[in-house]
Design an enzyme around this catalytic site. Structure first.
Site, PDB file in Angstrom:
ATOM      1  N   CYS A  52     -26.138  -4.855 -27.104  1.00  0.00           N
ATOM      2  CA  CYS A  52     -27.553  -5.327 -27.459  1.00  0.00           C
ATOM      3  C   CYS A  52     -27.893  -4.567 -25.760  1.00  0.00           C
ATOM      4  O   CYS A  52     -27.118  -4.827 -24.777  1.00  0.00           O
ATOM      5  CB  CYS A  52     -28.566  -6.636 -27.015  1.00  0.00           C
ATOM      6  SG  CYS A  52     -29.296  -6.875 -26.492  1.00  0.00           S
ATOM      7  N   TRP A  85     -27.430 -15.708 -32.650  1.00  0.00           N
ATOM      8  CA  TRP A  85     -25.805 -15.719 -31.573  1.00  0.00           C
ATOM      9  C   TRP A  85     -25.003 -16.602 -31.617  1.00  0.00           C
ATOM     10  O   TRP A  85     -25.620 -17.534 -30.721  1.00  0.00           O
ATOM     11  CB  TRP A  85     -26.038 -15.492 -30.337  1.00  0.00           C
ATOM     12  CG  TRP A  85     -27.193 -14.117 -30.252  1.00  0.00           C
ATOM     13  CD1 TRP A  85     -28.977 -13.740 -29.654  1.00  0.00           C
ATOM     14  CD2 TRP A  85     -26.527 -12.687 -30.127  1.00  0.00           C
ATOM     15  NE1 TRP A  85     -29.013 -12.211 -30.130  1.00  0.00           N
ATOM     16  CE2 TRP A  85     -28.108 -11.596 -30.146  1.00  0.00           C
ATOM     17  CE3 TRP A  85     -26.017 -12.247 -30.861  1.00  0.00           C
ATOM     18  CZ2 TRP A  85     -28.290 -10.030 -30.963  1.00  0.00           C
ATOM     19  CZ3 TRP A  85     -25.621 -10.704 -30.997  1.00  0.00           C
ATOM     20  CH2 TRP A  85     -27.126  -9.919 -31.331  1.00  0.00           C
ATOM     21  N   VAL A 118     -34.470 -16.074 -30.914  1.00  0.00           N
ATOM     22  CA  VAL A 118     -33.153 -16.583 -30.028  1.00  0.00           C
ATOM     23  C   VAL A 118     -33.016 -15.306 -29.828  1.00  0.00           C
ATOM     24  O   VAL A 118     -32.563 -13.967 -30.726  1.00  0.00           O
ATOM     25  CB  VAL A 118     -31.805 -17.466 -31.149  1.00  0.00           C
ATOM     26  CG1 VAL A 118     -31.002 -17.689 -29.351  1.00  0.00           C
ATOM     27  CG2 VAL A 118     -32.495 -19.119 -30.735  1.00  0.00           C
ATOM     28  N   VAL A 120     -30.731 -12.310 -26.853  1.00  0.00           N
ATOM     29  CA  VAL A 120     -29.782 -12.001 -25.805  1.00  0.00           C
ATOM     30  C   VAL A 120     -30.665 -10.778 -24.918  1.00  0.00           C
ATOM     31  O   VAL A 120     -31.688 -10.220 -25.984  1.00  0.00           O
ATOM     32  CB  VAL A 120     -28.617 -11.926 -26.041  1.00  0.00           C
ATOM     33  CG1 VAL A 120     -28.135 -12.738 -26.411  1.00  0.00           C
ATOM     34  CG2 VAL A 120     -28.254 -10.764 -26.652  1.00  0.00           C
ATOM     35  N   TYR A 183     -35.864   1.222 -31.735  1.00  0.00           N
ATOM     36  CA  TYR A 183     -35.944  -0.113 -32.437  1.00  0.00           C
ATOM     37  C   TYR A 183     -36.930   0.310 -33.787  1.00  0.00           C
ATOM     38  O   TYR A 183     -36.962   0.125 -34.842  1.00  0.00           O
ATOM     39  CB  TYR A 183     -36.541  -1.180 -31.639  1.00  0.00           C
ATOM     40  CG  TYR A 183     -35.300  -2.087 -30.743  1.00  0.00           C
ATOM     41  CD1 TYR A 183     -34.045  -2.508 -31.315  1.00  0.00           C
ATOM     42  CD2 TYR A 183     -34.675  -1.373 -30.218  1.00  0.00           C
ATOM     43  CE1 TYR A 183     -33.470  -3.551 -30.655  1.00  0.00           C
ATOM     44  CE2 TYR A 183     -33.458  -1.843 -29.321  1.00  0.00           C
ATOM     45  CZ  TYR A 183     -33.061  -2.569 -30.156  1.00  0.00           C
ATOM     46  OH  TYR A 183     -31.803  -3.397 -29.273  1.00  0.00           O
TER      47      TYR A 183
HETATM   48  N1  LIG Z   1     -35.923 -11.165 -25.664  1.00  0.00           N
HETATM   49  C1  LIG Z   1     -36.745  -9.796 -26.222  1.00  0.00           C
HETATM   50  C2  LIG Z   1     -36.031  -8.848 -25.596  1.00  0.00           C
HETATM   51  C3  LIG Z   1     -34.560  -8.883 -26.524  1.00  0.00           C
HETATM   52  C4  LIG Z   1     -33.674  -8.750 -27.306  1.00  0.00           C
HETATM   53  O1  LIG Z   1     -35.045  -7.733 -28.472  1.00  0.00           O
HETATM   54  N2  LIG Z   1     -32.155  -8.875 -27.577  1.00  0.00           N
HETATM   55  C5  LIG Z   1     -31.493  -8.949 -29.396  1.00  0.00           C
HETATM   56  C6  LIG Z   1     -30.550  -8.556 -29.073  1.00  0.00           C
HETATM   57  S1  LIG Z   1     -30.940  -6.379 -28.841  1.00  0.00           S
HETATM   58  C7  LIG Z   1     -32.182 -10.343 -29.453  1.00  0.00           C
HETATM   59  O2  LIG Z   1     -31.625 -11.039 -28.992  1.00  0.00           O
HETATM   60  N3  LIG Z   1     -32.754 -10.318 -30.915  1.00  0.00           N
HETATM   61  C8  LIG Z   1     -32.742 -11.445 -31.753  1.00  0.00           C
HETATM   62  C9  LIG Z   1     -33.415 -11.740 -32.753  1.00  0.00           C
HETATM   63  O3  LIG Z   1     -35.074 -10.442 -32.748  1.00  0.00           O
HETATM   64  O4  LIG Z   1     -33.405 -12.322 -33.438  1.00  0.00           O
HETATM   65  C10 LIG Z   1     -36.865 -10.270 -27.772  1.00  0.00           C
HETATM   66  O5  LIG Z   1     -36.729 -10.338 -28.351  1.00  0.00           O
HETATM   67  O6  LIG Z   1     -37.741  -9.267 -27.783  1.00  0.00           O
END
Ligand SMILES: N[C@@H](CCC(=O)N[C@@H](CS)C(=O)NCC(=O)O)C(=O)O
Length: 234
Positions: A52, A85, A118, A120, A183
């Site tokens: 990530c 995760w 959820v 990271v 993204y």
């Molecule tokens: N917390 C933020 C940014 C962090 C983020 O996008 N992390 C990704 C990994 S790079 C993640 O954990 N995604 C889990 C999901 O979307 O379910 C969000 O939700 O937009």
């Protein structure tokens, strides 16, 4: 799984235009503990996936600032399953410090029935097992500015006061077109959307090039948060 605003999270990717939601858990860990979470060596655990880019920012900052002993690190499996995760890289599939198998357990301890996603990076309070924050934009800024008492001697100032306006301006463009642009491209639902996002990535890189032709770092003459945010997406 759903996103931070309750909309479908990963499950919605590729089916609708990519829209990033705000972090739901935005408490801050600060020197004065104003949100109830004071900076304290050994109290918190950073949870990251090496896959990530947002979490990788926190890994880079933690290392550069010499916070490895003060802020412990849990690394998730790079691949999520439908429970998000997981700690499958650890013996018995459990994080050895938090004792949990899924990061969602720390989210549940913080807020029962939270309908959002959820994500990271996340920072968890070790004694209570509760999530403190998943605010990926603020976590690294706070490591740089609030955790200073625990920085290693000679640690860089990653967010120097005198340069903050310029750093913020550079980071805003990088966020829009590069950090988030990849993204939008990756999860585009159509060719036009993909091409617009891709063009934005390269337009921003072109725009930043003159800076890096005349200096080693994006802002000023030492590494800052702006460099970390660009580098981890590249
Ligand atoms: N917390 C933020 C940014 C962090 C983020 O996008 N992390 C990704 C990994 S790079 C993640 O954990 N995604 C889990 C999901 O979307 O379910 C969000 O939700 O937009």
């Amino acid at each position: 799984m759903s996103g931070d605003d309750g909309t479908p999270g990963n499950s919605g990717y590729g089916r609708k235009a990519f829209k990033r939601s705000k972090s739901h858990f935005a408490d801050r860990i600060t020197a004065d503990g104003r949100d109830g979470w004071p900076v304290e060596a050994g109290r918190y655990r950073l949870v990251a996936s090496r896959a990530c880019p947002w979490a990788s920012r926190a890994l880079v900052s933690r290392r550069l600032l010499g916070l490895e002993d003060a802020l412990s690190l849990a690394i998730t499996d790079p691949i999520q399953d439908d429970r998000s995760w997981r700690f499958t890289l650890d013996p018995d599939g459990r994080d050895p410090v938090l004792g949990i198998r899924f990061l969602s357990e720390a989210y549940d301890k913080r807020e029962t029935g939270y309908p959002g996603g959820v994500s990271v990076p996340a920072v968890v309070d070790v004694p209570s097992g509760r999530l403190v924050t998943n605010d990926y934009q603020q976590i690294t800024l706070d490591l740089a500015t609030e955790w200073t008492s625990l920085h290693r001697p000679g640690a860089p100032d990653l967010y120097p006061h005198a340069l903050r306006d310029e750093i913020d301006e550079v980071m805003a463009g990088v966020y829009q077109d590069v950090n988030n642009g990849v993204y939008r491209a990756g999860f585009a639902t159509g060719q036009e959307e993909y091409e617009a996002a891709c063009a934005g990535v390269f337009r921003r890189l072109e725009q930043l090039t003159p800076r890096l032709e005349r200096q080693r770092y994006l802002v000023g003459d030492t590494i800052t948060e702006a460099d970390i945010r660009l580098f981890t997406t590249l």
